[in-house]
Write a protein that holds these residues in place. Structure first.
Motif, short mmCIF file in Angstrom:
data_model
loop_
_atom_site.label_atom_id
_atom_site.label_comp_id
_atom_site.label_asym_id
_atom_site.label_seq_id
_atom_site.Cartn_x
_atom_site.Cartn_y
_atom_site.Cartn_z
N THR A 1 -14.27 -4.20 40.53
CA THR A 1 -15.12 -5.37 40.27
C THR A 1 -14.31 -6.67 40.27
O THR A 1 -13.11 -6.68 39.97
CB THR A 1 -15.83 -5.23 38.92
OG1 THR A 1 -14.85 -5.14 37.89
CG2 THR A 1 -16.72 -3.99 38.91
N ALA B 1 -20.28 6.59 40.72
CA ALA B 1 -19.26 7.54 40.29
C ALA B 1 -19.84 8.95 40.22
O ALA B 1 -19.23 9.92 40.64
CB ALA B 1 -18.69 7.13 38.93
N ARG B 2 -21.05 9.05 39.70
CA ARG B 2 -21.62 10.38 39.46
C ARG B 2 -22.15 11.03 40.74
O ARG B 2 -21.98 12.22 40.95
CB ARG B 2 -22.71 10.27 38.40
CG ARG B 2 -22.10 9.84 37.08
CD ARG B 2 -23.11 9.58 36.01
NE ARG B 2 -23.81 10.79 35.60
CZ ARG B 2 -24.59 10.85 34.53
NH1 ARG B 2 -24.76 9.77 33.78
NH2 ARG B 2 -25.21 11.97 34.21
N GLN C 1 -28.09 3.85 45.62
CA GLN C 1 -27.28 5.06 45.48
C GLN C 1 -27.14 5.80 46.80
O GLN C 1 -26.08 6.35 47.11
CB GLN C 1 -27.88 5.98 44.41
CG GLN C 1 -27.78 5.40 43.00
CD GLN C 1 -26.35 5.13 42.58
OE1 GLN C 1 -25.46 5.95 42.81
NE2 GLN C 1 -26.11 3.97 42.01
N GLU D 1 -18.58 -8.12 39.20
CA GLU D 1 -18.57 -7.38 37.93
C GLU D 1 -19.93 -7.40 37.24
O GLU D 1 -20.18 -6.60 36.34
CB GLU D 1 -17.47 -7.92 36.99
CG GLU D 1 -17.72 -9.33 36.49
CD GLU D 1 -16.54 -9.90 35.69
OE1 GLU D 1 -15.45 -9.28 35.68
OE2 GLU D 1 -16.72 -10.96 35.08
N TYR E 1 -23.19 -1.98 39.50
CA TYR E 1 -22.12 -1.68 38.55
C TYR E 1 -22.64 -1.64 37.11
O TYR E 1 -22.23 -0.81 36.31
CB TYR E 1 -21.01 -2.74 38.68
CG TYR E 1 -19.82 -2.44 37.81
CD1 TYR E 1 -19.06 -1.29 38.04
CD2 TYR E 1 -19.46 -3.27 36.76
CE1 TYR E 1 -17.98 -0.99 37.23
CE2 TYR E 1 -18.37 -2.97 35.95
CZ TYR E 1 -17.64 -1.83 36.19
OH TYR E 1 -16.57 -1.53 35.39
N THR F 1 -15.18 4.95 43.05
CA THR F 1 -14.86 3.97 42.01
C THR F 1 -15.33 2.60 42.48
O THR F 1 -15.24 2.28 43.67
CB THR F 1 -13.35 3.91 41.71
OG1 THR F 1 -12.66 3.74 42.94
CG2 THR F 1 -12.87 5.17 41.05
N GLU G 1 -26.96 0.74 36.93
CA GLU G 1 -27.34 1.97 37.63
C GLU G 1 -26.65 3.19 37.05
O GLU G 1 -26.39 4.18 37.75
CB GLU G 1 -27.14 1.81 39.15
CG GLU G 1 -28.06 0.72 39.69
CD GLU G 1 -28.05 0.51 41.19
OE1 GLU G 1 -27.62 1.40 41.93
OE2 GLU G 1 -28.51 -0.59 41.60
N ALA G 2 -26.40 3.13 35.74
CA ALA G 2 -25.91 4.29 34.98
C ALA G 2 -24.64 4.90 35.57
O ALA G 2 -24.42 6.11 35.48
CB ALA G 2 -27.02 5.35 34.90
N GLY G 3 -23.81 4.04 36.15
CA GLY G 3 -22.56 4.55 36.74
C GLY G 3 -22.81 5.48 37.91
O GLY G 3 -21.98 6.33 38.25
#
Ligand SMILES: *Cc1c(COP(=O)(O)O)cnc(C)c1O
Length: 355
Positions: free
Chosen positions: A106, A97-98, A67, A84, A89, A103, A92-94
């Motif tokens: 994939t 993006a967070r 991260q 993908e 992707y 974005t 790691e719990a999205g």
């Protein structure tokens, strides 16, 4: 006396060895947020040296290392390119993006392993409609790719192209040392193709906690700030870094035993009707197995094996994974292989009835 269960669910289930615990007990400590922990400083220097980078940063987890890498390489609205089935992707719990407003684009790749031909036309034009394509993300070894080693020629080709196109590259090297041992190619030779590399001490290397991110001094300076932002600044963390130093010094070469043990399990699955190796021959310590529906579901097979003292993970309706590590001996692998070879559909059904 029944034997203790053989835990093949993950290479994160290892417990610190007595020698590792001694190293932790004896570690010199300080407040690492002030830069005062000599053991953390020693680990960071050792990691940077192994990976041929200027600097490294000790962090609590592989997820945080990844991260932070995404955060320092991008700005909100950017896009990264990844497989993908890559950890970043899927598992790691999205987070990109967070935490970073990025974005992830994939690609199927070769069962998750990206090749140049997958991404060479993927860079977005400079146009108000598009995100900025910024970062190429590879994983070596590739967990969901069967624990396979990412071929060096493929990495080199992607690197050449990414340089020409001003893209940065990050390697999720949670299991890079498995690739090092499987191929004989040094960690620094893999790492030189990337701007940053993360490695995990808490997977096959057997430390209880910890990962690192390595890169240029400037990147790691910024990484240190993001670590603080994420709440990852730790105080007398040398007690953990000592375990990681011990792991780097004593637990890298022995990964070859894990790879040999994984082959014993793979051979057993291949020889047993109802199972097949999902992603071809096993190269490192992960064995991904497709369960034929005639044998039941993955969950049913895992439940049955648990009753026989062998623990695996069901990671899909018809997919199971076995993972070898520091706490699985050759004898354990042979025992588990014996249990696998005896499996017949009737046994699976019998267990399912009582569950
Ligand atoms: C386990 C893993 C991570 C994350 O590590 P944690 O310490 O569990 O957060 C990242 N990448 C890959 C490929 C992994 O297998």
């Amino acid at each position: 006396m029944s034997r203790p269960p053989i835990d093949l669910r993950s290479d994160t289930v290892t417990k610190p060895t007595p020698a590792m615990k001694r190293a932790m007990m004896e570690a010199e400590l300080g407040d690492d947020v002030y830069g005062d922990d000599p053991t953390v400083n020693a680990l960071e220097a050792m990691t940077a040296d192994r990976l041929g980078k200027e600097a490294a940063l000790f962090v609590p987890s592989g997820t945080m290392a990844n991260q932070i890498a995404a955060a320092i390489h991008t700005r909100p609205g950017d896009e990264l390119l990844c497989g993908e089935t890559s950890h970043v992707y899927v598992w790691e719990a999205g987070g990109v993006a967070r935490h970073s407003g990025v974005t992830a684009r994939t690609f199927a790749g070769d069962a998750g392993l990206l090749r140049l031909e997958d991404i060479e036309h993927a860079i977005r034009p400079d146009d108000i409609h598009y995100t900025r394509t910024r970062l190429v993300w590879l994983e070596n070894t590739h967990n969901r790719g069967g624990g396979r080693v990412h071929p060096m020629e493929s990495i080199a080709a992607i690197r050449h192209w990414s340089r020409e196109n001003q893209l940065l590259m990050h390697l999720d090297g949670a299991r890079l040392m498995n690739a090092v041992v499987a191929t004989g190619t040094a960690a620094a030779d893999w790492a030189r193709h990337f701007d940053t590399v993360s490695i995990c001490f808490s997977k096959g290397l057997g430390a209880p906690v910890g990962s690192a991110l390595a890169g240029s001094a400037e990147m790691i300076r910024r990484a240190r700030a993001v670590r603080k932002l994420l709440g990852g600044g730790m105080r007398q963390a040398g007690i953990l870094a000592a375990a990681a130093i011990h792991a780097l010094e004593h637990h890298v070469d022995r990964l070859a035993e894990d790879h040999a043990n994984a082959k014993i399990l793979a051979d057993a699955f291949r020889a047993t009707e109802g199972f097949s190796l999902e992603l071809g021959p096993v190269e490192t310590n992960l064995v991904w197995v497709a369960v034929d529906p005639s044998m039941g579901t993955a969950a049913e097979v895992v439940a049955y094996l648990k009753t026989r003292g062998v623990r695996l993970s069901a990671l899909g309706g018809q997919v199971i994974r076995a993972c070898t590590h520091l706490d699985v001996s050759r004898e354990d692998a042979e025992y588990a292989a014996g249990v696998i070879r005896q499996i017949e559909p009737a046994m699976i059904t019998a267990v399912t009835l009582v569950y």
